[in-house]
Write an enzyme that holds these catalytic residues in place. Structure first.
Site, mmCIF file in Angstrom:
data_model
loop_
_atom_site.group_PDB
_atom_site.id
_atom_site.type_symbol
_atom_site.label_atom_id
_atom_site.label_comp_id
_atom_site.label_asym_id
_atom_site.label_seq_id
_atom_site.Cartn_x
_atom_site.Cartn_y
_atom_site.Cartn_z
ATOM 1 N N ASP A 23 -19.431 -52.363 -6.608
ATOM 2 C CA ASP A 23 -20.136 -53.514 -7.011
ATOM 3 C C ASP A 23 -18.833 -54.305 -7.482
ATOM 4 O O ASP A 23 -17.990 -53.638 -8.072
ATOM 5 C CB ASP A 23 -21.080 -53.283 -8.068
ATOM 6 C CG ASP A 23 -22.511 -52.936 -7.562
ATOM 7 O OD1 ASP A 23 -22.615 -53.289 -6.414
ATOM 8 O OD2 ASP A 23 -23.404 -52.697 -8.502
ATOM 9 N N LYS A 71 -21.442 -59.205 -5.716
ATOM 10 C CA LYS A 71 -22.010 -60.532 -5.758
ATOM 11 C C LYS A 71 -21.412 -61.359 -6.435
ATOM 12 O O LYS A 71 -21.917 -62.532 -6.351
ATOM 13 C CB LYS A 71 -23.538 -60.067 -6.384
ATOM 14 C CG LYS A 71 -24.048 -58.827 -5.732
ATOM 15 C CD LYS A 71 -25.453 -58.798 -6.451
ATOM 16 C CE LYS A 71 -26.075 -57.471 -5.567
ATOM 17 N NZ LYS A 71 -27.260 -56.796 -6.105
ATOM 18 N N MET A 86 -27.524 -59.893 -19.025
ATOM 19 C CA MET A 86 -27.399 -61.201 -18.191
ATOM 20 C C MET A 86 -27.963 -62.178 -18.969
ATOM 21 O O MET A 86 -28.885 -62.912 -18.491
ATOM 22 C CB MET A 86 -28.155 -60.884 -16.811
ATOM 23 C CG MET A 86 -27.672 -59.705 -15.944
ATOM 24 S SD MET A 86 -28.648 -59.302 -14.620
ATOM 25 C CE MET A 86 -29.450 -57.709 -15.130
#
Ligand code: SAH
Length: 247
Positions: free
Chosen positions: A35, A56, A168
């Protein structure tokens, strides 16, 4: 050879926070899928492996989750030692649970290896104890980001009295602030916002529930960052140390 995938936590960034087990898995890996929250420095432990980035961030579109699943399955079925390396801990907002279930349903053996999750590392690296006798009896890890519009029970979180660690949350500061204030949390509740925890470029911004959005804006807080909301978030600040010394 039986197919096996290791779902491994790479920790928050500081390579010294890797576990010995993570290092062993990386050493033995034929293929490593990473990741983009994984610090590339840790890849020195898998020099012999083929490294594939399935991240991402950086404005790129996500690698579809289904594609990642199939890639792991394909390599595992070829008898390769596959390591899926994730930032922090694989099972804390890291899809480790989903990936393990998907692979096990297809007969693939899975081994999960803990990593130090960003919330713990961030707090520790700015001297915030997430629990503290007489101040905080528990910790709640939450994500402010959902894919299905489901909402957290903010009132329960506000009333619960545990330290909140929010993942987040950078793009959701307004919502977090409003919901917790509406839920009855004190406006002067200390907040610590920690960006790039455990990395050389770590930054921390101390604030309060009332001021956190404005302070984050002035500070130019950027993702990845975690928020620690609770009385313990004032610990480690000069004012708190002075108050504790005179108490
Ligand atoms: N599995 C990861 C979390 C992935 S979700 C873990 O256990 O840490 C991604 C979120 O984690 C980011 O939006 C941010 O809130 C947090 N995060 C990950 N790495 C971070 C770091 N080094 N510093 C601060 N926050 C981080």
């Amino acid at each position: 050879m039986s197919a096996k995938v290791w779902l491994v936590g790479a920790g928050p960034g500081d390579p010294e926070l890797l576990t010995l087990k993570a290092v062993r898995a990386m050493n033995e890996a034929d293929v490593v899928l990473i990741d983009d929250l994984v610090n590339p420095v840790v890849l020195e432990h898998c020099a012999a492996a083929r490294v594939i980035t399935v991240g991402k961030r950086g404005g790129c579109r996500s690698t579809p989750q289904d594609f990642i699943h199939r890639l792991m399955l394909r390599y595992a079925r070829q008898g390769k030692c596959v390591v899926r390396l994730k930032g922090g801990d694989p099972c804390i907002f890291g899809r480790g649970g989903e990936e393990a279930m998907w692979l096990r349903e297809r007969g693939v053996e899975v081994e999960l290896v803990n990593g130090i999750t960003a919330g713990l590392a961030g707090a520790t690296n700015c001297s915030v104890p997430l629990t503290l006798r007489g101040v905080s009896r528990g910790v709640t890890l939450v994500t402010a980001h959902t894919q299905d519009d489901s909402s957290l029970n903010w009132r329960a979180l506000a009333e619960g009295g545990t330290t909140l660690v929010v993942y987040m949350g950078v793009a959701k500061l307004e919502e977090i602030r409003l919901q917790l204030l509406e839920g009855g949390m004190a406006a002067d509740m200390p907040v610590a916002m920690i960006e790039n925890a455990s990395l050389p470029q770590q930054r921390e911004c101390r604030s309060t529930l009332l001021r956190m959005q404005e302070d984050a804006r002035v500070f130019a807080l950027k993702s990845p960052a975690i928020l620690v909301i609770g009385r313990v978030a004032a610990v480690g600040q000069a004012a708190y140390v002075a108050a504790a010394a005179s108490a």
